[in-house]
Design a protein around this motif. Sequence first.
Motif, short mmCIF file in Angstrom:
data_model
loop_
_atom_site.label_atom_id
_atom_site.label_comp_id
_atom_site.label_asym_id
_atom_site.label_seq_id
_atom_site.Cartn_x
_atom_site.Cartn_y
_atom_site.Cartn_z
N GLY A 7 0.81 -1.21 0.00
CA GLY A 7 0.00 0.00 0.00
C GLY A 7 0.85 1.26 0.00
O GLY A 7 0.50 2.26 -0.66
N VAL A 8 2.00 1.23 0.71
CA VAL A 8 2.89 2.39 0.73
C VAL A 8 3.47 2.65 -0.66
O VAL A 8 3.53 3.80 -1.13
N VAL A 9 3.84 1.58 -1.36
CA VAL A 9 4.42 1.74 -2.69
C VAL A 9 3.37 2.23 -3.68
O VAL A 9 3.64 3.12 -4.52
N GLU A 10 2.17 1.68 -3.62
CA GLU A 10 1.11 2.11 -4.56
C GLU A 10 0.73 3.57 -4.33
O GLU A 10 0.45 4.31 -5.29
N GLU A 11 0.69 3.99 -3.07
CA GLU A 11 0.42 5.40 -2.80
C GLU A 11 1.51 6.29 -3.37
O GLU A 11 1.23 7.36 -3.93
N LEU A 37 8.80 4.16 3.17
CA LEU A 37 8.83 4.03 1.71
C LEU A 37 10.10 3.32 1.23
O LEU A 37 10.03 2.41 0.40
N VAL A 38 11.26 3.72 1.73
CA VAL A 38 12.52 3.15 1.25
C VAL A 38 12.62 1.65 1.53
O VAL A 38 12.96 0.87 0.63
N PRO A 39 12.33 1.16 2.75
CA PRO A 39 12.37 -0.30 2.95
C PRO A 39 11.38 -1.05 2.06
O PRO A 39 11.68 -2.17 1.60
N ALA A 40 10.24 -0.45 1.81
CA ALA A 40 9.26 -1.12 0.94
C ALA A 40 9.77 -1.21 -0.49
O ALA A 40 9.57 -2.24 -1.17
N LEU A 41 10.44 -0.19 -0.97
CA LEU A 41 10.99 -0.23 -2.33
C LEU A 41 12.12 -1.25 -2.43
O LEU A 41 12.27 -1.91 -3.47
N TYR A 42 12.92 -1.41 -1.37
CA TYR A 42 13.96 -2.44 -1.38
C TYR A 42 13.34 -3.83 -1.51
O TYR A 42 13.86 -4.70 -2.22
N LYS A 43 12.23 -4.06 -0.84
CA LYS A 43 11.57 -5.36 -0.94
C LYS A 43 11.05 -5.61 -2.34
O LYS A 43 11.11 -6.73 -2.86
N VAL A 44 10.54 -4.58 -3.00
CA VAL A 44 10.06 -4.74 -4.37
C VAL A 44 11.20 -5.09 -5.31
O VAL A 44 11.07 -5.97 -6.18
N ILE A 45 12.34 -4.43 -5.16
CA ILE A 45 13.48 -4.68 -6.06
C ILE A 45 14.03 -6.09 -5.84
O ILE A 45 14.46 -6.76 -6.80
N ARG A 46 14.04 -6.57 -4.60
CA ARG A 46 14.59 -7.90 -4.32
C ARG A 46 13.67 -9.02 -4.78
O ARG A 46 14.13 -10.15 -4.99
N GLU A 47 12.39 -8.74 -4.94
CA GLU A 47 11.46 -9.74 -5.46
C GLU A 47 11.35 -9.56 -6.97
O GLU A 47 10.63 -8.68 -7.46
N ASN A 48 12.08 -10.40 -7.69
CA ASN A 48 12.15 -10.22 -9.15
C ASN A 48 10.81 -10.43 -9.84
O ASN A 48 10.59 -9.90 -10.94
N TYR A 49 9.94 -11.20 -9.23
CA TYR A 49 8.66 -11.51 -9.89
C TYR A 49 7.52 -10.66 -9.34
O TYR A 49 6.34 -11.00 -9.53
N SER A 50 7.84 -9.56 -8.67
CA SER A 50 6.79 -8.69 -8.13
C SER A 50 6.12 -7.92 -9.26
O SER A 50 6.76 -7.47 -10.22
N ASP A 51 4.82 -7.74 -9.11
CA ASP A 51 4.07 -6.97 -10.12
C ASP A 51 4.38 -5.48 -10.04
O ASP A 51 4.11 -4.75 -11.01
N LEU A 52 4.91 -5.03 -8.92
CA LEU A 52 5.21 -3.62 -8.76
C LEU A 52 6.60 -3.24 -9.27
O LEU A 52 6.94 -2.05 -9.27
N LEU A 53 7.40 -4.23 -9.68
CA LEU A 53 8.78 -3.93 -10.06
C LEU A 53 8.85 -3.03 -11.29
O LEU A 53 9.60 -2.05 -11.32
N GLU A 54 8.05 -3.31 -12.28
CA GLU A 54 8.10 -2.50 -13.51
C GLU A 54 7.64 -1.06 -13.27
O GLU A 54 8.33 -0.12 -13.69
N PRO A 55 6.49 -0.82 -12.62
CA PRO A 55 6.12 0.59 -12.37
C PRO A 55 7.10 1.31 -11.44
O PRO A 55 7.31 2.52 -11.58
N VAL A 56 7.71 0.59 -10.49
CA VAL A 56 8.70 1.23 -9.61
C VAL A 56 9.91 1.67 -10.41
O VAL A 56 10.41 2.79 -10.25
#
Length: 414
Positions: A7-11, A37-56
């Motif tokens: 939710g933090v990343v989508e906001e 925000l920063v820890p949440a973005l690190y988690k997105v980058i480390r999960e290669n198959y996350s749906d949020l990786l491309e928009p991030v």
Amino acid sequence: MLAMDQGVVEEWLSEYKTLPDNAVSNYAASLKDKGALVPALYKVIRENYSDLLEPVCHQLFEFYRSGEPRLQRFTLQFLPELLWSLLSASSARDPHTSGCIEALLLGIYNLEIVDKDGQSKVLSFTVPSLSKPSVYHEPSTIGSMALTEGALANHGLSRVAYSGPHIQRETFTAQNRFEVLTFLLLCYNAALSYMTPSSLQALCQLSSRVCICGYPRQQLRRYKGISSRLTVTSEFLVQLITGIHYALCNGDVEVGSKALDDVLYRAQLELFPEALLVGNAIKSSMHCAALKSNNKEGPRSIQVEITPTASRISRNAVTSLSIRGHRWKRHGETKGHIIYSRKHKISSLISNMFFGIIVASLATTPPPPPPPPFPLCNDHCCTPIRAVLNKWSAARAFVVKASGEKNRSLNYNH
């Protein structure tokens, strides 16, 4: 990934798209207040198959393309984690998970190699000269360099190294991968003082993983990631060491020391002289430097021993003039001592000589003959004469004794 982090990343993704152009600066200043925000973005980058990786990745590139320095530094803080995601995906031969990361890194690279007018940049670096002062040395403390560095400096012959123009890249290949990554690390190191502690720790972890994967040290570090070896270059390791040095001096001593040892371990295996030279120099300086291991929130800096900027010569400094004066002084003291000794010896010699002459003259002089007898009465008129005769007799006895003759007694009859 937790729902709260998502939710933090989508906001964050939605609020930037609705910002007007005149509100970008205020928005960049408010990013540091979003602690989650920063820890949440690190988690997105480390999960290669996350749906949020491309928009991030797309929004991070928009931050960098905006030209706002604070937004650009916000994107650069994730560069070490992005590099590791790219290298691990390329090692696993899974290009589908790293496509957006490749696009982000290539976009940053292509923006940095050109100026505002779209012309290729040529970066210049002036090679330090020992004849000119810096934060590391003072020319007066080294000595005379009239025939070497000083002569070149007086004639304006300063050595400058150039980097560029760089070629724009549209995709990563085995030939250009580390050329692009090394240049990106150079841009990252230029903003080291603005990087967060989490970014510096990610840089140290990147250094260790790249250098030990596929080697026996990976078991020692107990790292269970990829087990295949990653190809590296000497220039890439030098840029990693630069960031590690900064992390060592600003609180991350334990992680930085391990990363530095791992980079030196890989440099020894690959026989990279540049990385070995820089890494061993930093490792040796760590034994003498007082590291700010407990000050993670203070000013960000690299500790060096700064020499005085003003050229000061100590009164006890050894110069040609002091040596000459010291020699004159010693010569004068020696000369005065010799003159005094000679005078003392001459006076002693003269005294001994005169004493010897007197003794010899007394010894060789025959005793005077006895006075002729003449009658002396007992009256007071002969008392002075009797006293003179007694003194003469005493003197004659001394002379006789000095000459080794037998004493002669004088009998005076009245």
